[in-house]
Design a protein around this motif. Structure first.
Motif, PDB file in Angstrom:
ATOM      1  N   ILE A  88       0.920  -1.101   0.167  1.00 30.85           N
ATOM      2  CA  ILE A  88       0.111  -0.085   0.103  1.00 30.85           C
ATOM      3  C   ILE A  88       1.012   1.205   0.049  1.00 30.85           C
ATOM      4  CG2 ILE A  88      -1.956  -1.114   1.309  1.00 30.85           C
ATOM      5  CD1 ILE A  88      -1.000   0.411   3.657  1.00 30.85           C
ATOM      6  N   PRO A  89       0.349   2.354  -0.514  1.00 31.32           N
ATOM      7  CA  PRO A  89       1.007   3.471  -0.416  1.00 31.32           C
ATOM      8  C   PRO A  89       1.410   3.998   0.966  1.00 31.32           C
ATOM      9  CG  PRO A  89      -0.933   3.901  -1.742  1.00 31.32           C
ATOM     10  CD  PRO A  89      -1.057   2.587  -1.041  1.00 31.32           C
ATOM     11  N   ALA A  90       2.530   4.719   1.294  1.00 35.72           N
ATOM     12  CA  ALA A  90       2.873   5.146   2.307  1.00 35.72           C
ATOM     13  C   ALA A  90       1.626   6.049   3.098  1.00 35.72           C
ATOM     14  CB  ALA A  90       4.220   6.064   2.405  1.00 35.72           C
ATOM     15  N   GLU A  91       0.901   6.876   2.291  1.00 37.30           N
ATOM     16  CA  GLU A  91      -0.094   7.740   2.946  1.00 37.30           C
ATOM     17  C   GLU A  91      -0.967   6.655   3.682  1.00 37.30           C
ATOM     18  OE1 GLU A  91      -3.157  11.167   1.582  1.00 37.30           O
ATOM     19  OE2 GLU A  91      -1.546  10.314   0.282  1.00 37.30           O
ATOM     20  N   ARG A  92      -1.553   5.686   3.175  1.00 32.95           N
ATOM     21  CA  ARG A  92      -2.363   4.806   3.448  1.00 32.95           C
ATOM     22  C   ARG A  92      -1.916   4.272   4.718  1.00 32.95           C
ATOM     23  NH1 ARG A  92      -7.279   3.109   2.584  1.00 32.95           N
ATOM     24  NH2 ARG A  92      -7.904   0.869   3.075  1.00 32.95           N
ATOM     25  N   LEU A  93      -0.901   3.834   4.568  1.00 31.49           N
ATOM     26  CA  LEU A  93      -0.251   3.200   5.996  1.00 31.49           C
ATOM     27  C   LEU A  93      -0.309   4.186   7.047  1.00 31.49           C
ATOM     28  CD1 LEU A  93       1.259   0.922   7.193  1.00 31.49           C
ATOM     29  CD2 LEU A  93       3.491   1.901   6.537  1.00 31.49           C
ATOM     30  N   ALA A  94       0.207   5.332   6.820  1.00 32.72           N
ATOM     31  CA  ALA A  94       0.077   6.381   7.938  1.00 32.72           C
ATOM     32  C   ALA A  94      -1.214   6.747   8.473  1.00 32.72           C
ATOM     33  CB  ALA A  94       0.664   7.838   7.475  1.00 32.72           C
ATOM     34  N   LEU A  95      -2.332   6.557   7.463  1.00 31.83           N
ATOM     35  CA  LEU A  95      -3.708   6.721   7.958  1.00 31.83           C
ATOM     36  C   LEU A  95      -3.945   5.752   8.980  1.00 31.83           C
ATOM     37  CD1 LEU A  95      -5.355   7.942   4.749  1.00 31.83           C
ATOM     38  CD2 LEU A  95      -4.958   9.328   6.661  1.00 31.83           C
ATOM     39  N   ILE A  96      -3.791   4.355   8.612  1.00 33.19           N
ATOM     40  CA  ILE A  96      -4.303   3.323   9.391  1.00 33.19           C
ATOM     41  C   ILE A  96      -3.474   3.365  10.752  1.00 33.19           C
ATOM     42  CG2 ILE A  96      -3.927   0.906   9.582  1.00 33.19           C
ATOM     43  CD1 ILE A  96      -4.291   0.550   6.483  1.00 33.19           C
ATOM     44  N   ALA A  97      -2.170   3.574  10.812  1.00 32.08           N
ATOM     45  CA  ALA A  97      -1.490   3.862  12.108  1.00 32.08           C
ATOM     46  C   ALA A  97      -2.285   5.063  12.875  1.00 32.08           C
ATOM     47  CB  ALA A  97       0.179   4.346  11.811  1.00 32.08           C
ATOM     48  N   GLY A  98      -2.597   6.072  12.108  1.00 32.95           N
ATOM     49  CA  GLY A  98      -3.028   7.230  12.978  1.00 32.95           C
ATOM     50  C   GLY A  98      -4.593   6.684  13.499  1.00 32.95           C
ATOM     51  N   VAL A  99      -5.394   5.910  13.004  1.00 35.09           N
ATOM     52  CA  VAL A  99      -6.749   5.564  13.494  1.00 35.09           C
ATOM     53  C   VAL A  99      -6.311   4.740  14.601  1.00 35.09           C
ATOM     54  CG1 VAL A  99      -8.383   3.889  13.001  1.00 35.09           C
ATOM     55  CG2 VAL A  99      -7.904   5.466  11.239  1.00 35.09           C
ATOM     56  N   LEU A 100      -5.398   3.539  14.530  1.00 33.86           N
ATOM     57  CA  LEU A 100      -5.077   2.910  15.641  1.00 33.86           C
ATOM     58  C   LEU A 100      -4.254   3.455  16.790  1.00 33.86           C
ATOM     59  CD1 LEU A 100      -3.505  -0.063  13.588  1.00 33.86           C
ATOM     60  CD2 LEU A 100      -5.864   0.066  14.805  1.00 33.86           C
ATOM     61  N   GLU A 101      -3.834   4.565  16.577  1.00 35.75           N
ATOM     62  CA  GLU A 101      -3.268   5.622  17.432  1.00 35.75           C
ATOM     63  C   GLU A 101      -1.717   5.108  18.093  1.00 35.75           C
ATOM     64  OE1 GLU A 101      -6.144   6.267  20.913  1.00 35.75           O
ATOM     65  OE2 GLU A 101      -7.277   7.538  19.482  1.00 35.75           O
ATOM     66  N   ASP A 102      -1.589   4.240  18.658  1.00 39.03           N
ATOM     67  CA  ASP A 102      -0.295   3.802  19.156  1.00 39.03           C
ATOM     68  C   ASP A 102       0.182   2.390  18.752  1.00 39.03           C
ATOM     69  OD1 ASP A 102      -2.186   2.522  20.903  1.00 39.03           O
ATOM     70  OD2 ASP A 102      -0.948   3.004  22.930  1.00 39.03           O
ATOM     71  N   PRO A 103       0.071   1.942  17.628  1.00 40.00           N
ATOM     72  CA  PRO A 103       0.350   0.394  17.310  1.00 40.00           C
ATOM     73  C   PRO A 103       1.892   0.141  17.391  1.00 40.00           C
ATOM     74  CG  PRO A 103       0.129   1.954  15.132  1.00 40.00           C
ATOM     75  CD  PRO A 103      -0.079   2.726  16.228  1.00 40.00           C
ATOM     76  N   ILE A 104       1.951  -1.162  17.487  1.00 37.42           N
ATOM     77  CA  ILE A 104       3.281  -1.619  17.617  1.00 37.42           C
ATOM     78  C   ILE A 104       3.362  -2.415  16.101  1.00 37.42           C
ATOM     79  CG2 ILE A 104       4.612  -3.648  18.006  1.00 37.42           C
ATOM     80  CD1 ILE A 104       3.168  -3.658  20.740  1.00 37.42           C
ATOM     81  N   ALA A 118       7.060   6.401   6.348  1.00 36.21           N
ATOM     82  CA  ALA A 118       5.667   6.654   6.323  1.00 36.21           C
ATOM     83  C   ALA A 118       5.339   6.945   7.796  1.00 36.21           C
ATOM     84  CB  ALA A 118       4.578   5.498   5.959  1.00 36.21           C
ATOM     85  N   LEU A 119       5.969   6.460   8.706  1.00 40.78           N
ATOM     86  CA  LEU A 119       5.670   6.385  10.089  1.00 40.78           C
ATOM     87  C   LEU A 119       6.576   7.266  10.873  1.00 40.78           C
ATOM     88  CD1 LEU A 119       4.256   2.882  10.784  1.00 40.78           C
ATOM     89  CD2 LEU A 119       2.882   4.936   9.989  1.00 40.78           C
ATOM     90  N   GLU A 120       7.489   8.097  10.318  1.00 40.95           N
ATOM     91  CA  GLU A 120       8.479   8.903  11.133  1.00 40.95           C
ATOM     92  C   GLU A 120       7.672   9.870  12.026  1.00 40.95           C
ATOM     93  OE1 GLU A 120      12.372  11.508  10.252  1.00 40.95           O
ATOM     94  OE2 GLU A 120      11.207  10.903   8.492  1.00 40.95           O
ATOM     95  N   GLY A 121       7.882  10.248  13.036  1.00 40.94           N
ATOM     96  CA  GLY A 121       7.332  11.151  13.977  1.00 40.94           C
ATOM     97  C   GLY A 121       5.970  10.757  14.619  1.00 40.94           C
ATOM     98  N   SER A 122       5.276   9.467  14.056  1.00 38.71           N
ATOM     99  CA  SER A 122       4.010   9.219  14.423  1.00 38.71           C
ATOM    100  C   SER A 122       3.951   8.537  15.974  1.00 38.71           C
ATOM    101  CB  SER A 122       3.401   8.062  13.644  1.00 38.71           C
ATOM    102  OG  SER A 122       4.107   6.733  13.552  1.00 38.71           O
ATOM    103  N   GLY A 123       5.324   8.123  16.571  1.00 42.01           N
ATOM    104  CA  GLY A 123       5.168   7.304  17.742  1.00 42.01           C
ATOM    105  C   GLY A 123       4.868   5.865  17.687  1.00 42.01           C
TER     106      GLY A 123
END
Length: 524
Positions: A88-104, A118-123
């Protein structure tokens, strides 16, 4: 299942009965049930150290033994897994991680660079699958996680597209998976000698039936490599050499093979059943498969992700013609199907369309971090208010025929208004698929130009198709353009992508306009 009502009990029972038996088979690797349990415990111990209890574990890697072991590891640690397409595109990966809030986020060596970018700075916490699978087993941590688990906890979250542009994460519980799988394998006679061909990616709910169907019966999951689905001849050779007994596949995958003549010259004497879902199965494609695998039972499955895989099934009768297409069938255990109109009233009259609602223990928990959408579609049964009675509104339209069978009629959101008439795109699809030489048809509506466009696979000529459907459809339902296409574009979940078809029509129109402009210029 044991009284714990945890899907891990399937795996544990398999290990008790036959630890050396092959649980999962890849192209060049095999894993026994004993090995799968140990790998899951190692991964679970590593994830427990990261605080995975009640937390999302994103699996950002190709499907296979390692991905499955990490998925089971997330459950061992008291968390839940979220398979994500590694392409998947990096943007969608970041969106999914954002919905999940603090995923491993568990990655492979191949997917690590994209995940980092994609997830740099996302936590989000990133970890390599190889490191988790080599962790030491922490029996105390795993026992504590298991003791705190309930059957209301989520097993997985699968993401679907959202109308707002943000993916929706459907959370499904242990209770729902067990409720469905126990009935599914019993109803269709799955045994411990099955070799289940896994077509679907792990982020598509068709794979839930493969994974837990194998675990529930102690049979073997045969992972079919993604790359083979672009090489039908190689795919058929792969299947023929694996003694496959069961195929639970998306309709689009089966149609891809028949469209590209992948069945020619192949036989599959070991296949016992072919179960399909995701879209309406064109009868011509079904007949091709039935001719190629005459000994198999064919089953039409229906149900969206939100109700845990499927709620209805119809066993195909080889002697029946099915002039109106395949019915949706009858409910699985502990499900009730309701049909209601726009006012929330029951629809029972033959031919009258209504929305399909589903009730029962198998309903998903809801959408992650989206209470408004959850409340909108997981709602009180509109037929009464005497007690809390949760149903799921599917958005699918259906109608009973005179014999009381239920037939799919399309999506509420695939209903268009054209020339003052309401039209279901699926109705036009079915009419064109009834033309000799048309294997499959999907229509789109260009709102800007107010025109209906049909794309079809097959050898029929567009003019012959037009002449034929004029005998069955009113003129306002006749597509203004009927265009051949070699193969339908698919969404990530394996369904025909109508938006991509609409874009193709616009690109073709732009190209024609450019050619006409060039011709006029040359004439001057």
């Amino acid at each position: 299942m044991d009284c714990q009502r945890n899907v891990l009990a399937y795996l544990e029972e398999d290990v008790r009965r036959h630890p050396e038996k092959c649980a999962v088979e890849e192209e060049d690797r095999r894993c026994s049930y004993g090995e799968l349990l140990e790998l899951s415990q190692r991964a679970g111990s590593g994830l427990a150290a990261f605080g995975a209890q009640h937390r999302a574990v994103m699996i950002f890697m190709e499907k296979g033994i390692d991905a499955l072991a990490v998925m089971m590891g997330a459950l061992q640690a008291g968390g839940f897994y979220v398979p994500v397409d590694p392409h998947i595109p990096a943007e969608r990966l970041a969106l999914i991680a954002g919905v999940l809030e603090d995923p491993i986020v568990v990655v492979s060596e191949e997917t690590l660079p994209l995940a980092q970018a994609a997830l740099e700075g996302s936590g989000a916490k990133l970890t390599l699958a190889a490191d988790l699978l080599s962790s030491s087993v922490d029996s105390e941590a795993l026992a504590a996680a298991r003791a705190a688990a309930t059957d209301a906890d989520p097993v997985y979250v699968l993401f679907t597209s959202g109308s707002t542009g943000v993916p929706k994460g459907v959370a499904v519980s242990h209770r729902a998976v067990i409720d469905f799988i126990d009935d599914f394998v019993a109803r269709f006679g799955f045994g411990e000698d099955e070799r289940i061909a896994n077509q679907a990616p792990f982020d598509f709910d068709v794979s839930v039936k493969d994974i837990y169907g194998a675990l529930a019966t102690g049979s073997t999951l045969v992972v079919v490599p993604r790359a083979l689905f672009s090489a039908p001849a190689a795919l058929m050779e792969y299947l023929a050499g694996r003694d496959i007994t069961n195929m639970t596949w998306a309709v689009a995958a089966l149609c891809l093979i028949t469209s590209l003549h992948g069945l020619d010259g192949h036989s599959f004497p070991t296949v016992r059943r072919v179960l399909f879902s995701g879209e309406v199965m064109p009868i011509s494609h079904l007949r091709a498969w039935m001719a190629a695998v005459p000994q198999a039972t064919f089953v039409n499955l229906y149900g969206p992700t939100e109700i845990t895989c499927n709620c209805l099934y119809h066993v195909v009768d080889p002697a029946r013609e099915y002039p109106d297409g395949l019915p949706l069938g009858v409910p699985f255990a502990h499900r009730e199907i309701l049909l209601v109109d726009g006012e929330g009233r029951a629809v029972t009259e033959p031919g009258a369309e209504g929305e399909i609602l589903v009730r029962g223990d198998s309903l998903a928990l809801g959408y992650v971090a989206n209470p408004a959408k959850t409340a909108e579609v997981f709602c009180q049964n509109p037929l009464h208010n005497r007690f809390p009675d949760r149903v799921y509104r599917t958005g699918d339209l259906a109608a009973f025929d005179e014999a009381g069978e239920l037939f799919y009629k399309g999506r509420i959101d695939n209903q268009i208004k054209h020339q003052g008439h309401r039209i279901e795109l699926e109705e036009v699809d079915r009419a064109l698929e009834g033309v000799p030489g048309v294997l499959r048809c999907r229509c789109v509506y260009d709102h800007d130009k107010q025109r209906l466009i049909a794309f079809y696979e097959g050898e029929a000529e567009a003019r012959a198709i037009r002449d034929h459907v004029l005998q069955t459809l009113p003129i306002f339902m006749l597509p203004s353009k009927i265009l051949p296409i070699e193969a339908m574009p698919l969404t990530k979940n394996g369904k025909v992508d109508r938006r991509a078809l609409l874009e193709k029509s616009r690109e073709a129109a732009a190209a024609r306009k450019a050619r006409l402009a060039t011709r006029k210029k040359d004439q001057k």
